[in-house]
Scaffold this motif. Sequence first.
Motif, short mmCIF file in Angstrom:
data_model
loop_
_atom_site.label_atom_id
_atom_site.label_comp_id
_atom_site.label_asym_id
_atom_site.label_seq_id
_atom_site.Cartn_x
_atom_site.Cartn_y
_atom_site.Cartn_z
N VAL A 38 0.84 -1.20 0.00
CA VAL A 38 0.00 0.00 0.00
C VAL A 38 0.88 1.26 0.00
O VAL A 38 0.56 2.24 -0.69
N SER A 39 1.98 1.24 0.73
CA SER A 39 2.85 2.42 0.74
C SER A 39 3.47 2.66 -0.63
O SER A 39 3.62 3.82 -1.05
N GLN A 40 3.82 1.60 -1.34
CA GLN A 40 4.34 1.75 -2.70
C GLN A 40 3.27 2.34 -3.63
O GLN A 40 3.55 3.19 -4.47
N MET A 41 2.04 1.88 -3.45
CA MET A 41 0.92 2.39 -4.25
C MET A 41 0.69 3.87 -3.97
O MET A 41 0.44 4.66 -4.89
N ASP A 42 0.79 4.26 -2.70
CA ASP A 42 0.61 5.66 -2.32
C ASP A 42 1.69 6.52 -2.95
O ASP A 42 1.42 7.62 -3.46
N LEU A 43 2.92 6.04 -2.95
CA LEU A 43 4.01 6.77 -3.59
C LEU A 43 3.77 6.92 -5.09
O LEU A 43 3.97 7.99 -5.67
N ALA A 44 3.32 5.84 -5.74
CA ALA A 44 3.06 5.88 -7.17
C ALA A 44 1.95 6.88 -7.49
O ALA A 44 2.06 7.68 -8.43
N GLY A 45 0.88 6.83 -6.71
CA GLY A 45 -0.21 7.78 -6.91
C GLY A 45 0.25 9.21 -6.71
O GLY A 45 -0.15 10.12 -7.46
N ALA A 46 1.11 9.43 -5.72
CA ALA A 46 1.62 10.77 -5.45
C ALA A 46 2.48 11.28 -6.61
O ALA A 46 2.43 12.48 -6.92
N VAL A 47 3.23 10.40 -7.26
CA VAL A 47 4.02 10.81 -8.43
C VAL A 47 3.11 11.40 -9.49
O VAL A 47 3.36 12.48 -10.05
N THR A 48 2.02 10.69 -9.78
CA THR A 48 1.07 11.14 -10.80
C THR A 48 0.34 12.40 -10.35
O THR A 48 0.17 13.35 -11.13
N ALA A 49 -0.10 12.44 -9.09
CA ALA A 49 -0.83 13.60 -8.57
C ALA A 49 0.05 14.85 -8.57
O ALA A 49 -0.39 15.94 -8.95
N ARG A 50 1.31 14.70 -8.13
CA ARG A 50 2.23 15.85 -8.10
C ARG A 50 2.47 16.40 -9.49
O ARG A 50 2.57 17.61 -9.68
N GLY A 55 2.96 20.41 -7.90
CA GLY A 55 3.39 20.78 -6.56
C GLY A 55 2.89 19.80 -5.52
O GLY A 55 2.56 18.65 -5.83
N ARG A 56 2.84 20.27 -4.27
CA ARG A 56 2.49 19.43 -3.12
C ARG A 56 1.10 18.83 -3.25
O ARG A 56 0.17 19.47 -3.71
N VAL A 57 1.00 17.59 -2.78
CA VAL A 57 -0.28 16.90 -2.70
C VAL A 57 -0.32 16.11 -1.40
O VAL A 57 0.70 15.85 -0.79
N ALA A 58 -1.53 15.73 -1.01
CA ALA A 58 -1.71 14.89 0.17
C ALA A 58 -2.73 13.81 -0.16
O ALA A 58 -3.72 14.07 -0.85
N THR A 59 -2.50 12.61 0.35
CA THR A 59 -3.47 11.53 0.20
C THR A 59 -4.60 11.78 1.19
O THR A 59 -4.35 12.00 2.37
N SER A 89 -9.81 20.72 -6.34
CA SER A 89 -8.51 20.51 -5.71
C SER A 89 -8.14 19.03 -5.61
O SER A 89 -7.03 18.70 -5.23
N SER A 90 -9.06 18.15 -5.96
CA SER A 90 -8.83 16.71 -5.78
C SER A 90 -8.58 15.98 -7.10
O SER A 90 -8.96 16.46 -8.17
N MET A 91 -7.92 14.84 -6.96
CA MET A 91 -7.64 13.98 -8.11
C MET A 91 -7.90 12.53 -7.70
O MET A 91 -7.42 12.09 -6.65
N GLN A 92 -8.63 11.81 -8.53
CA GLN A 92 -8.88 10.39 -8.32
C GLN A 92 -7.91 9.62 -9.21
O GLN A 92 -7.88 9.85 -10.42
N ILE A 93 -7.15 8.72 -8.61
CA ILE A 93 -6.13 7.99 -9.35
C ILE A 93 -6.27 6.49 -9.11
O ILE A 93 -6.31 6.05 -7.96
N LEU A 94 -6.36 5.73 -10.19
CA LEU A 94 -6.35 4.27 -10.12
C LEU A 94 -4.89 3.83 -10.07
O LEU A 94 -4.08 4.27 -10.90
N PHE A 116 -6.21 12.20 -3.94
CA PHE A 116 -5.20 13.16 -3.51
C PHE A 116 -5.80 14.56 -3.64
O PHE A 116 -6.67 14.79 -4.48
N VAL A 117 -5.31 15.48 -2.82
CA VAL A 117 -5.66 16.90 -2.98
C VAL A 117 -4.39 17.70 -3.15
O VAL A 117 -3.35 17.37 -2.56
N ALA A 118 -4.49 18.74 -3.97
CA ALA A 118 -3.39 19.68 -4.13
C ALA A 118 -3.39 20.61 -2.93
O ALA A 118 -4.45 21.07 -2.50
N ILE A 119 -2.21 20.84 -2.37
CA ILE A 119 -2.10 21.73 -1.21
C ILE A 119 -1.01 22.77 -1.45
O ILE A 119 -0.08 22.55 -2.22
N ASP A 120 -1.16 23.89 -0.75
CA ASP A 120 -0.15 24.95 -0.85
C ASP A 120 0.91 24.77 0.24
O ASP A 120 0.89 23.77 0.98
#
Length: 131
Positions: A38-50, A55-59, A89-94, A116-120
């Motif tokens: 799950v942590s690897q998946m979160d990192l992968a999703g963050a790559v796409t979301a960023r 810029g910064r994003v949060a799960t 501000s949100s993104m849905q990622i498979l 994920f959401v984009a954050i400042d």
Amino acid sequence: MTNHTDDSPQPIGELAIQTIAMPQDSNWNGDIFGGWLVSQMDLAGAVTARKKARGRVATVAIDSMAFLRPVPIGAVVSCYTQLQDIGRSSMQILVEVWIREDTGTLSKVTEGHFTFVAIDDTGRTRAVPRD
């Protein structure tokens, strides 16, 4: 993946990260812990979301996870992502996870829908760029 046929399922989306399942990430049976995956998946999703957010994003959510088979030590773990929806501000990622064992066998092991959401810089939500 270059060989797309109806008889051979293939990953959806783009390769976001790839790593090798190591012994320190396994349980007493020699299978990789689900939490590590799950942590690897979160990192992968963050790559796409960023990339999309520039810029910064949060799960903020993980929905509909299903583990299909165990991941053995030594398997090459590949996480593929596909941006499915964008809100203000949100993104849905498979996120799909596929493994390749030493035999060359390619297998899907899990997938999940991440939000994920984009954050400042202060941690407040901000709009996702539309271009």
